[in-house]
Motif scaffolding. Structure first.
Motif, PDB file in Angstrom:
ATOM      1  N   PRO A   1      39.907  31.508  37.931  1.00 50.21           N
ATOM      2  CA  PRO A   1      40.590  31.831  39.190  1.00 50.21           C
ATOM      3  C   PRO A   1      41.683  32.877  39.000  1.00 50.21           C
ATOM      4  CG  PRO A   1      41.329  29.710  38.374  1.00 50.21           C
ATOM      5  CD  PRO A   1      40.206  30.129  37.478  1.00 50.21           C
ATOM      6  N   HIS A   2      41.770  33.775  39.965  1.00 44.66           N
ATOM      7  CA  HIS A   2      42.808  34.806  39.900  1.00 44.66           C
ATOM      8  C   HIS A   2      43.814  34.679  41.046  1.00 44.66           C
ATOM      9  CE1 HIS A   2      39.798  36.430  42.665  1.00 44.66           C
ATOM     10  NE2 HIS A   2      40.805  37.051  43.250  1.00 44.66           N
ATOM     11  N   LEU A   3      43.537  33.800  42.009  1.00 45.10           N
ATOM     12  CA  LEU A   3      44.465  33.613  43.126  1.00 45.10           C
ATOM     13  C   LEU A   3      44.547  32.152  43.530  1.00 45.10           C
ATOM     14  CD1 LEU A   3      46.391  34.923  45.120  1.00 45.10           C
ATOM     15  CD2 LEU A   3      44.436  35.410  46.617  1.00 45.10           C
ATOM     16  N   TYR A   4      43.459  31.579  44.025  1.00 34.02           N
ATOM     17  CA  TYR A   4      43.440  30.168  44.441  1.00 34.02           C
ATOM     18  C   TYR A   4      42.539  29.358  43.513  1.00 34.02           C
ATOM     19  CZ  TYR A   4      45.205  32.238  48.783  1.00 34.02           C
ATOM     20  OH  TYR A   4      45.933  32.931  49.704  1.00 34.02           O
ATOM     21  N   PRO A   5      42.779  28.056  43.352  1.00 33.05           N
ATOM     22  CA  PRO A   5      43.927  27.306  43.866  1.00 33.05           C
ATOM     23  C   PRO A   5      45.245  27.727  43.230  1.00 33.05           C
ATOM     24  CG  PRO A   5      42.610  25.946  42.420  1.00 33.05           C
ATOM     25  CD  PRO A   5      41.850  27.204  42.596  1.00 33.05           C
ATOM     26  N   GLN A   6      45.195  28.354  42.035  1.00 26.84           N
ATOM     27  CA  GLN A   6      46.342  29.037  41.451  1.00 26.84           C
ATOM     28  C   GLN A   6      45.813  29.969  40.375  1.00 26.84           C
ATOM     29  OE1 GLN A   6      48.834  25.881  39.926  1.00 26.84           O
ATOM     30  NE2 GLN A   6      47.701  25.713  38.020  1.00 26.84           N
ATOM     31  N   PRO A   7      46.475  31.090  40.151  1.00 33.46           N
ATOM     32  CA  PRO A   7      45.961  32.051  39.177  1.00 33.46           C
ATOM     33  C   PRO A   7      45.988  31.478  37.759  1.00 33.46           C
ATOM     34  CG  PRO A   7      47.621  33.065  40.598  1.00 33.46           C
ATOM     35  CD  PRO A   7      47.678  31.585  40.839  1.00 33.46           C
ATOM     36  N   ASN A   8      44.968  31.806  36.995  1.00 34.21           N
ATOM     37  CA  ASN A   8      45.007  31.526  35.568  1.00 34.21           C
ATOM     38  C   ASN A   8      46.246  32.186  34.972  1.00 34.21           C
ATOM     39  OD1 ASN A   8      44.295  32.775  32.721  1.00 34.21           O
ATOM     40  ND2 ASN A   8      43.029  30.938  32.950  1.00 34.21           N
ATOM     41  N   ARG A   9      46.860  31.537  33.991  1.00 31.08           N
ATOM     42  CA  ARG A   9      48.137  32.020  33.462  1.00 31.08           C
ATOM     43  C   ARG A   9      48.011  33.432  32.873  1.00 31.08           C
ATOM     44  NH1 ARG A   9      45.618  29.503  29.465  1.00 31.08           N
ATOM     45  NH2 ARG A   9      46.115  29.908  27.254  1.00 31.08           N
ATOM     46  N   ILE A  10      46.887  33.748  32.285  1.00 34.53           N
ATOM     47  CA  ILE A  10      46.697  35.079  31.693  1.00 34.53           C
ATOM     48  C   ILE A  10      46.484  36.122  32.787  1.00 34.53           C
ATOM     49  CG2 ILE A  10      45.140  36.468  30.261  1.00 34.53           C
ATOM     50  CD1 ILE A  10      44.810  33.988  28.477  1.00 34.53           C
ATOM     51  N   VAL A  11      45.750  35.757  33.822  1.00 38.35           N
ATOM     52  CA  VAL A  11      45.595  36.672  34.966  1.00 38.35           C
ATOM     53  C   VAL A  11      46.952  36.932  35.602  1.00 38.35           C
ATOM     54  CG1 VAL A  11      44.541  36.976  37.232  1.00 38.35           C
ATOM     55  CG2 VAL A  11      43.222  35.920  35.385  1.00 38.35           C
ATOM     56  N   ALA A  12      47.764  35.876  35.746  1.00 36.43           N
ATOM     57  CA  ALA A  12      49.100  36.038  36.325  1.00 36.43           C
ATOM     58  C   ALA A  12      49.964  36.959  35.469  1.00 36.43           C
ATOM     59  CB  ALA A  12      49.768  34.674  36.482  1.00 36.43           C
TER      60      ALA A  12
ATOM     61  N   GLN B   1      48.878  40.528  36.122  1.00 32.42           N
ATOM     62  CA  GLN B   1      49.376  40.985  37.420  1.00 32.42           C
ATOM     63  C   GLN B   1      50.871  41.292  37.353  1.00 32.42           C
ATOM     64  OE1 GLN B   1      48.034  37.562  39.622  1.00 32.42           O
ATOM     65  NE2 GLN B   1      46.108  38.517  40.233  1.00 32.42           N
ATOM     66  N   ALA B   2      51.627  40.452  36.641  1.00 30.64           N
ATOM     67  CA  ALA B   2      53.064  40.672  36.505  1.00 30.64           C
ATOM     68  C   ALA B   2      53.354  41.950  35.731  1.00 30.64           C
ATOM     69  CB  ALA B   2      53.716  39.473  35.816  1.00 30.64           C
ATOM     70  N   ALA B   3      52.458  42.312  34.812  1.00 33.36           N
ATOM     71  CA  ALA B   3      52.636  43.523  34.013  1.00 33.36           C
ATOM     72  C   ALA B   3      52.093  44.770  34.709  1.00 33.36           C
ATOM     73  CB  ALA B   3      51.951  43.352  32.664  1.00 33.36           C
ATOM     74  N   GLY B   4      51.531  44.587  35.910  1.00 31.58           N
ATOM     75  CA  GLY B   4      50.995  45.723  36.649  1.00 31.58           C
ATOM     76  C   GLY B   4      49.651  46.207  36.133  1.00 31.58           C
ATOM     77  N   VAL B   5      48.953  45.353  35.383  1.00 36.64           N
ATOM     78  CA  VAL B   5      47.644  45.727  34.834  1.00 36.64           C
ATOM     79  C   VAL B   5      46.557  45.390  35.858  1.00 36.64           C
ATOM     80  CG1 VAL B   5      45.956  45.210  33.020  1.00 36.64           C
ATOM     81  CG2 VAL B   5      48.394  45.407  32.464  1.00 36.64           C
ATOM     82  N   PRO B   6      45.689  46.346  36.222  1.00 38.56           N
ATOM     83  CA  PRO B   6      44.612  46.066  37.178  1.00 38.56           C
ATOM     84  C   PRO B   6      43.669  44.982  36.658  1.00 38.56           C
ATOM     85  CG  PRO B   6      44.850  48.433  36.823  1.00 38.56           C
ATOM     86  CD  PRO B   6      45.698  47.756  35.794  1.00 38.56           C
ATOM     87  N   VAL B   7      43.154  44.167  37.574  1.00 38.90           N
ATOM     88  CA  VAL B   7      42.217  43.096  37.234  1.00 38.90           C
ATOM     89  C   VAL B   7      40.871  43.404  37.873  1.00 38.90           C
ATOM     90  CG1 VAL B   7      41.757  40.614  37.344  1.00 38.90           C
ATOM     91  CG2 VAL B   7      44.110  41.447  37.104  1.00 38.90           C
ATOM     92  N   ASP B   8      39.799  43.311  37.100  1.00 39.68           N
ATOM     93  CA  ASP B   8      38.454  43.649  37.578  1.00 39.68           C
ATOM     94  C   ASP B   8      37.474  42.656  36.969  1.00 39.68           C
ATOM     95  OD1 ASP B   8      36.410  45.028  38.847  1.00 39.68           O
ATOM     96  OD2 ASP B   8      36.849  46.964  37.932  1.00 39.68           O
ATOM     97  N   ASN B   9      36.190  42.833  37.253  1.00 39.70           N
ATOM     98  CA  ASN B   9      35.154  42.025  36.612  1.00 39.70           C
ATOM     99  C   ASN B   9      33.972  42.907  36.241  1.00 39.70           C
ATOM    100  OD1 ASN B   9      33.821  42.446  39.048  1.00 39.70           O
ATOM    101  ND2 ASN B   9      34.038  40.348  39.763  1.00 39.70           N
ATOM    102  N   ASP B  10      32.924  42.292  35.686  1.00 40.36           N
ATOM    103  CA  ASP B  10      31.790  43.092  35.218  1.00 40.36           C
ATOM    104  C   ASP B  10      31.045  43.764  36.364  1.00 40.36           C
ATOM    105  OD1 ASP B  10      30.850  40.578  36.079  1.00 40.36           O
ATOM    106  OD2 ASP B  10      29.099  40.684  34.772  1.00 40.36           O
ATOM    107  N   ILE B  11      31.113  43.174  37.563  1.00 44.91           N
ATOM    108  CA  ILE B  11      30.453  43.799  38.714  1.00 44.91           C
ATOM    109  C   ILE B  11      31.144  45.121  39.056  1.00 44.91           C
ATOM    110  CG2 ILE B  11      29.774  43.499  41.114  1.00 44.91           C
ATOM    111  CD1 ILE B  11      28.392  41.588  39.113  1.00 44.91           C
ATOM    112  N   GLY B  12      32.474  45.107  39.045  1.00 41.72           N
ATOM    113  CA  GLY B  12      33.206  46.341  39.294  1.00 41.72           C
ATOM    114  C   GLY B  12      32.913  47.396  38.243  1.00 41.72           C
ATOM    115  N   LEU B  13      32.838  46.988  36.968  1.00 40.34           N
ATOM    116  CA  LEU B  13      32.495  47.926  35.906  1.00 40.34           C
ATOM    117  C   LEU B  13      31.104  48.504  36.113  1.00 40.34           C
ATOM    118  CD1 LEU B  13      33.808  46.084  32.706  1.00 40.34           C
ATOM    119  CD2 LEU B  13      34.958  47.873  34.036  1.00 40.34           C
TER     120      LEU B  13
END
Length: 469
Positions: A77-88, A91-103
């Motif tokens: 999870p990246h938003l709900y029910p709560q973001p995974n701590r590494i994803v969070a 996001q806090a570091a301003g690093v874009p988040v994507d997945n293999d579909i986007g790639l």
């Protein structure tokens, strides 16, 4: 393999080292990037190291310094029910988040396409139920018609594992809400929305969030053709949003609930007959009733979607019909696994929610119904319209008694195990009956996947038939 473009020389973090994560790492390497991998599972990390990939704890302080992007596997999870701590942290570091579909979508087109007579096309299929069957059926029809076609995404191969497409080739993608909600690039040529029913609501903070994740494929994807199932309010809303008017044939509406009329492009199925109408005139029809691989109204909806997609690809109605007639069906999805003594045994282990189980129950007559498992939100009341087809329910799962209590108006036997449910259903079945596994629940209370549950059902049926009990 599709080499990932746009990250040459950059460090790209990957969270989750299952099929999609490892595939992304290899494709990033092939494109000149430097993948940095992490998974909380020690065995998954060890496997990545065996492949020569760099493993780095992304939860440590400063881990995202110098990282260009974080690629996240679908189950995280990246938003709900709560973001995974590494994803969070990303996001806090301003690093874009994507997945293999986007790639995939940012990397699919290659320089060799300049020499192609016809550029390859992507058909993307999403929705609540029928995605896999619709995707596999489109792929089958295209292959039977002599087209170069590959099947990937939630079914078949990982999207970045496919071969670079040939001139005029096609890639058929099954995409879940987990995949569409996060992909930064979504550019299918043809997009299909089968239907919508409540599912994964905790992940999307409700039905609205779930629909919004599906809608991204169309609103942000901008497909040349959108094929929309309009038997629910969300589908009608989406078709209206995408269309410029009733005659806009960029939107193909499909239905198994009503005959569709008007000046646009429609495909519908009524009483087992598929019809295509364009500009108010019939353009094709198929009798779906004899096609064993597509039983019931829910599969007729899948057939409508696949027909529309193949028509959008330029195939003639008779060519599509020939492909449908040779379609064998998918394992665990209304799959006939045995016929003996006038009794048919059907494995629909993929019916993991109430809506898909309802459709399975409506596809057959006198049913010995094997059901139960890990219940999802909403209860079982929506199954009521189809319970008249059920001669008896044989309930499995750790909470079988509670599940059985909700099946009002029919006989329900608490069996708990698959072996006991199959034994009783087989013993009770009469000629003309269908012994149907359609659990209306997830498998995780007893099995690690719906596939394992379906395999167990098939093994128990084989044992029952072999013993002659």
């Amino acid at each position: 393999m599709i080499p990932v473009r746009g990250y040459e020389g950059a460090r790209v973090a990957i969270l989750g080292l299952g099929r999609s994560g490892l595939s992304a790492a290899h494709s990033l390497e092939a494109g000149g990037a430097q993948p940095v991998c992490w998974d909380d599972n020690e065995a998954a990390r060890a496997k990545a190291e065996e492949y020569g990939l760099e493993v780095l704890d992304l939860a440590r302080e400063g881990a995202f310094e110098g990282i260009a992007c974080l690629i996240v596997s679908p189950g995280i999870p990246h938003l709900y029910p709560q973001p995974n701590r590494i994803v969070a942290a990303a996001q806090a570091a301003g690093v874009p988040v994507d997945n293999d579909i986007g790639l995939f979508f940012r990397s699919f087109a290659g320089a060799e396409w300049n020499d192609f007579d016809q550029p390859p096309r992507v058909i993307a299929v999403t929705g609540s139920n029928g995605k896999s069957t619709t995707s596999a059926l489109i792929h089958h029809i295209l292959r039977e018609a002599g087209r170069d076609a590959q099947l990937a995404g939630n079914i078949g191969r990982g999207v970045l594992d496919i071969d670079p497409p040939e001139d005029g080739g096609a890639v058929v993608l099954e995409l879940s809400s987990y995949q569409t909600e996060l992909a930064r690039a979504l550019t299918p040529d043809i997009a299909v929305f089968t239907n919508l029913s409540p599912d994964h609501l905790d992940r999307h903070a409700g039905l609205g969030g779930y629909f919004a994740a599906k809608r991204r494929l169309f609103a942000e994807g901008g497909p040349d053709r959108a094929i929309i199932g309009i038997d629910e309010a969300e589908g009608r809303f989406l078709a209206g949003q995408l269309s410029e008017g009733a005659a806009d044939d960029r939107v193909i509406r499909i239905s198994v609930a009503e005959k569709l009329t008007g000046p646009g492009w429609q495909v519908f199925a009524r009483k087992g007959f598929l019809s295509e109408y364009r500009k108010g005139r019939q353009a094709g029809s198929i009798d779906l009733r004899p096609i064993k691989g597509l039983p019931g109204a829910h599969n007729h909806q899948n057939a409508c979607a696949a027909y529309a997609a193949c028509r959008a690809m330029g195939l003639a109605p008779r060519v599509i019909e020939e492909g449908m007639r040779s379609y064998p069906g998918l394992p665990h999805r209304s799959q006939v696994i045995a016929e003996a003594g006038g009794v048919t045994y059907v494995n629909d282990s993929k019916a993991t929610n109430v809506d898909s189980a309802l459709k399975a129950l409506q596809a057959f007559g006198s049913i010995r119904w094997i059901c139960g498992g890990l219940e999802k939100e909403g209860g079982l009341s929506a199954l009521a319209p189809a319970l008249e087809n059920v001669a008896c329910a044989y309930v499995i799962g750790r909470e079988a008694a509670h599940f059985a209590m909700q099946l009002e108006g029919i006989e329900a036997q608490v069996c708990t195990t698959m072996a006991e449910a199959v034994r009783r259903a087989h013993a009770d079945a009469q000629p003309g009956d269908t012994v149907l596994l359609a659990p209306a629940a997830a498998s995780f209370d007893q099995y690690d996947s719906f596939e394992r549950r379906g395999e167990d059902f098939a093994a128990c049926v084989a044992a029952a038939l072999g013993s002659g009990q």
